[in-house]
Design an enzyme around this catalytic site. Structure first.
Site, short mmCIF file in Angstrom:
data_model
loop_
_atom_site.label_atom_id
_atom_site.label_comp_id
_atom_site.label_asym_id
_atom_site.label_seq_id
_atom_site.Cartn_x
_atom_site.Cartn_y
_atom_site.Cartn_z
CD GLU A 271 -4.75 7.79 -0.38
OE1 GLU A 271 -5.14 6.63 -0.50
OE2 GLU A 271 -5.84 7.83 0.44
CB CYS B 129 -7.60 9.49 4.36
SG CYS B 129 -8.27 9.17 2.78
CB CYS B 130 -7.02 12.87 0.36
SG CYS B 130 -6.96 11.57 -0.37
CB CYS C 180 -3.62 9.98 1.51
SG CYS C 180 -4.52 10.06 2.14
CD GLU D 108 -6.60 2.73 -1.06
OE1 GLU D 108 -6.31 2.67 -0.24
OE2 GLU D 108 -8.32 2.47 -1.37
CG HIS E 24 -1.88 0.78 1.21
ND1 HIS E 24 -1.83 2.35 1.97
CD2 HIS E 24 -3.35 1.01 0.99
CE1 HIS E 24 -2.98 2.96 1.19
NE2 HIS E 24 -3.90 1.74 1.32
#
Ligand SMILES: [Zn+2]
Length: 397
Positions: free
Chosen positions: A80, A160-161, A82, A64, A10
């Site tokens: 992503e 989360c982002c 994040c 991911e 991940h």
């Protein structure tokens, strides 16, 4: 884990894990001789073989995760926000570990491209995944691009982002200037004021600049220290020409580990001017990159550019011409003025049959490119970071 040598699993979690491992090595809680080798090898594998040109990571939506070396699909990659934030977090620790400006180069590139693309210009909406290609009628239709949004979203079920991005922005004041072993390192150029207190006095820096749009940076020093202080200014890897002046005079300086170093007894009000010449330059992909080979990305300073359908008709038919001149312009979007650039490229003129034996005909055409972080702020439209390139224009005589 000490045996790990590849960026695997991940993407966000790998960077979080290695941020912590690097910090524990720095704190003396993990042995440098074993875990240090893993940290360096995994970083190199990530940056050299598994990172997108925007700094994004995570080539696949399923799990991911990272996949394999050189597998960086433009449209369906996960990238992503994040993960880009996490690269910055790890880069900040690596910088402390090695005191080498190359890690700040990655931080900066990631910040202005991979991270900032996750945030709309009006500050109200976010991208979870940061694709390098968006096709208006196609991307949203594909099952393997279900994670890609053509428009930034106000919030996510798993949010989360947005908060991660804002946390990083909040940390920039900490990360732009560091003081280590008496050396004042300037790693990121942005408007900032930093005060360093020492037993023998204070050393303050006020930094003023229009960076990243321009490469001129001014520093006003405020100090009552009697001792010499070394100021270390990062010279980014993208910069071929730079100059440093103190109170208007050119200063001979030595670049060591990526920093131009000025050591002197500073006076209150001393003014340092750093000029980092920004040029439009094309970046080319290594032949191992199946999808990007034969294509180019336009850059200026630390900014990756892209082409949008809003400014360019039939994006799929366009190519860059590497011999082009560049004309700077501006675009209004979401109430902001964003730099844009016009350049000459080529357009296929005889697109009709799906396949044919005749080589396609092209004609010169003017292209417009904008910074990648600003894409998708004028409604849903096609977008491409990598365009095919030609080094000659067709003979139109
Ligand atoms: Zn996230």
């Amino acid at each position: 884990m000490a045996d790990q040598r590849e960026a695997d699993g991940h993407a966000v979690k790998l960077c979080y894990l290695y941020t912590a491992v690097t910090e524990l090595i720095l704190a003396g809680e993990l042995p440098k001789d074993t875990y240090g080798a893993a940290v360096d090898a995994v970083w190199e594998n990530m940056v050299q073989k598994r990172m997108y040109v925007t700094g994004g990571i995570g080539s696949q939506a399923y799990a991911e995760r990272f996949t394999k070396d050189y597998d960086l699909p433009s449209e369906r990659g996960y990238l992503e926000t994040c993960a880009s934030v996490a690269v910055c977090m790890w880069a900040e620790k690596m910088l402390d570990y090695h005191q080498d400006a190359g890690y700040a180069d990655v931080y900066e590139w990631e910040l202005y491209n991979g991270v900032l693309a996750g945030w709309s210009l009006d500050g109200n909406t976010y991208h979870y995944a940061n694709t390098l290609r968006y096709r208006k009628k196609i991307t949203g239709y594909r099952q393997d691009c279900a994670h890609v949004e053509g428009q930034r979203q106000p919030w996510f079920a798993c949010a989360c982002c947005p908060s991660n991005l804002l946390r990083l922005i909040g940390n920039l004041a900490r990360d732009c200037i560091r003081i280590r072993d008496g050396v004042v390192y300037v790693d990121l150029y942005m408007g900032a004021q930093v005060s360093a207190k020492a037993p023998d006095g204070r050393f303050d820096i006020r930094m003023e600049t229009r960076y990243p749009y321009e490469g001129e940076v001014g520093f006003t020093v405020g100090t009552n220290r009697a001792e010499e202080v070394e100021l270390a200014l990062r010279i980014p890897a993208w910069c071929r020409h730079y100059a440093v002046r103190v109170n208007g005079e050119s200063i001979p300086n030595q670049v060591r580990k990526g920093y131009a170093r000025i050591r002197r007894r500073w006076k209150d009000g001393d003014f340092v001017h750093l000029s980092l010449v920004q040029e439009y330059r094309f970046l080319f992909a290594d032949g191992h990159l199946w999808e990007q080979s034969g294509k180019a990305v336009l850059t200026k300073g630390p900014l990756v550019y892209c082409a949008e359908g809003t400014d360019n008709e039939e994006l799929a038919l366009l190519s860059y011409w590497t011999g082009t001149a560049f004309t700077e312009s501006e675009k209004e979007m979401a109430g902001k003025t964003i730099p844009a650039v016009r350049c000459m490229g080529l357009r296929q003129t005889d697109s009709a049959e799906l396949y044919r034996f005749a080589e396609p005909k092209t004609e010169p055409v003017e292209l417009t490119a904008i910074p990648y972080f600003a894409w998708g702020n004028r409604g849903e439209t096609d977008m491409e970071v990598w365009l095919p390139y030609r080094n000659t224009l067709p003979d139109m005589s």
